[in-house]
Design an enzyme around this catalytic site. Sequence first.
Site, PDB file in Angstrom:
ATOM      1  NE  ARG A  80      -3.134   2.663   2.641  1.00  0.00           N
ATOM      2  CZ  ARG A  80      -3.225   3.423   3.725  1.00  0.00           C
ATOM      3  NH1 ARG A  80      -2.884   2.964   4.908  1.00  0.00           N
ATOM      4  NH2 ARG A  80      -3.680   4.656   3.632  1.00  0.00           N
ATOM      5  CG  HIS A  96      -1.399   9.086   3.254  1.00  0.00           C
ATOM      6  ND1 HIS A  96      -1.459   7.734   3.558  1.00  0.00           N
ATOM      7  CD2 HIS A  96      -0.931   9.666   4.387  1.00  0.00           C
ATOM      8  CE1 HIS A  96      -1.051   7.520   4.790  1.00  0.00           C
ATOM      9  NE2 HIS A  96      -0.717   8.693   5.323  1.00  0.00           N
ATOM     10  CD  GLU A 143      -4.637   7.605   9.731  1.00  0.00           C
ATOM     11  OE1 GLU A 143      -4.161   8.693  10.077  1.00  0.00           O
ATOM     12  OE2 GLU A 143      -4.139   6.524  10.070  1.00  0.00           O
ATOM     13  CG  ASN A 202      -5.240   3.362   8.677  1.00  0.00           C
ATOM     14  OD1 ASN A 202      -5.414   2.399   7.936  1.00  0.00           O
ATOM     15  ND2 ASN A 202      -4.853   4.540   8.245  1.00  0.00           N
ATOM     16  CE1 TYR A 255       0.161   3.234  13.527  1.00  0.00           C
ATOM     17  CE2 TYR A 255      -1.944   3.970  12.630  1.00  0.00           C
ATOM     18  CZ  TYR A 255      -0.611   3.614  12.448  1.00  0.00           C
ATOM     19  OH  TYR A 255      -0.065   3.622  11.196  1.00  0.00           O
ATOM     20  CD  GLU A 270      -1.701   4.045   8.103  1.00  0.00           C
ATOM     21  OE1 GLU A 270      -1.423   4.493   9.238  1.00  0.00           O
ATOM     22  OE2 GLU A 270      -1.910   4.763   7.118  1.00  0.00           O
TER      23      GLU A 270
HETATM   24  O1  IFM Z   1       2.542   8.107   9.705  1.00  0.00           O
HETATM   25  C1  IFM Z   1       1.163   8.067   9.949  1.00  0.00           C
HETATM   26  C2  IFM Z   1       0.414   7.837   8.657  1.00  0.00           C
HETATM   27  O2  IFM Z   1       0.707   8.803   7.711  1.00  0.00           O
HETATM   28  C3  IFM Z   1      -1.078   7.848   8.916  1.00  0.00           C
HETATM   29  N1  IFM Z   1      -1.426   6.945   9.979  1.00  0.00           N
HETATM   30  C4  IFM Z   1      -0.663   7.024  11.211  1.00  0.00           C
HETATM   31  C5  IFM Z   1       0.817   6.961  10.905  1.00  0.00           C
HETATM   32  C6  IFM Z   1       1.625   7.049  12.211  1.00  0.00           C
HETATM   33  O3  IFM Z   1       1.392   8.245  12.866  1.00  0.00           O
END
Ligand code: IFM
Length: 448
Positions: free
Chosen positions: A88, A125, A170, A291, A293, A363
Amino acid sequence: MIRCMATDTRGGTNPIPQFPADFLWGVSTSAHQIEGAADKREPSVWDAFTEEPGRIKDGSTAAVACDHYHRYPEDVALLRDLGVGAYRFSISWPRALSPGGLDFYDRLVDELVAAGIRPVPTLFHWDLPLAVDKEGGWLNRDTAERFAEYAAVVAERLGDRITKWITLNEPAEHTLLGHALGTHAPGRQLMFDALPAAHHQLLAHGLAVRALRAAGVADIGIANSHGPTWPASDEAADVEAAGFYDLLLNRLFADPVLLGQYPEGLGELMPGDVDADLKVIAEPLDWYGINYYAPTRVGAPQGADIQFGGFTLPAELPFSVREIEGYPVTDFGWPVAPEGLTELLTSFRDRYGDRLPPIVITENGCSYEGIDDQERIAFLNGHLRALHRALEAGVDVRGYFVWSLLDNFEWAEGYARRFGLVHVDFDTLERTPKASYGWLRDVLRTQS
Ligand code: IFM
């Protein structure tokens, strides 16, 4: 290169469980963060933002970044040796506008296909062409139309070799950080007046889905960032604040796409003929990208600015973000909570039911220093197990992409945060695979 066994670094020597045979394994990057070659494209909002003193913590720019523009054959070789089925990346809209700009992606896609890797481009992006921003950017409805035109041009050029597409990355962060708080480009500090930027990105997404399909391409998704919201306590004020945060960060971007409606009252704050736009925004998707985290602990407002994940949240927000205690944190200070991924996926299944298409984790990753990055191995190990638990619970997840292939330009943090499986020396641009690269390669070899 350091070799690691595909073992559970927290719980012993259990191998990573088997995922379905057709599960898509990949890694993710984005154009502005790795390409460099800024002199070979139109400027973007990030170029202008970076030039403003104090915007980027280490004072760096992405003019060269990882120089992926020139070194892409080496990077594709790293992908091939890692054993991923997909890559990606994002297409820079400002580069696409430049004479011959799409030639670069032609070469990259050819290189990927020759290496047996499926190219998965994201069309936006965060690097909006500066000229488009000068016309109002995402506050201007016309940007959504222009995005769809650009999507059609890319599909026309690359659609013969690309079999999986992502519209936006995002929009939540781009709205919050770029338009509400101003800590990302384009640096607007509009607080709740930033909502039209969310609506126009969502509209751009829907228009682009239609434009891509009209150009004859298929397998289209979006990459939305989501995470569970954990109330700070059972007190009504904390639960209410957490619900509001969930509404802004999760439902504001998922409900319109999946249900064709805005959550409670937010539609009234959006510009234009919202009902007609929602029909476009809810254009059915082939899959939905998430995504993930970390979860966020949220409570009632505390009357003071909050430092959170490298950002300052102003006191006037109707919630406050609290520390999640009892979890390790990454170098960015983000809690490592793999169970949040299982919780998020099962809650999406429960919330959206049969309106939810198959999910792809577009992500997941962490920032840590060092080449012998055992913490990243532990992070990925925990999250792959958490993902597998969601599959066992019946959630239809079809793929997983690690953020990121390379250490790169981490937006307002500059080069201070390293998310890569591959270390980049930003003086020499030399790439060195980290321990986590060897670990993931070994995991992928055990997956059929
Ligand atoms: O680096 C970023 C990415 O561009 C978008 N998602 C989160 C990542 C980490 O902060």
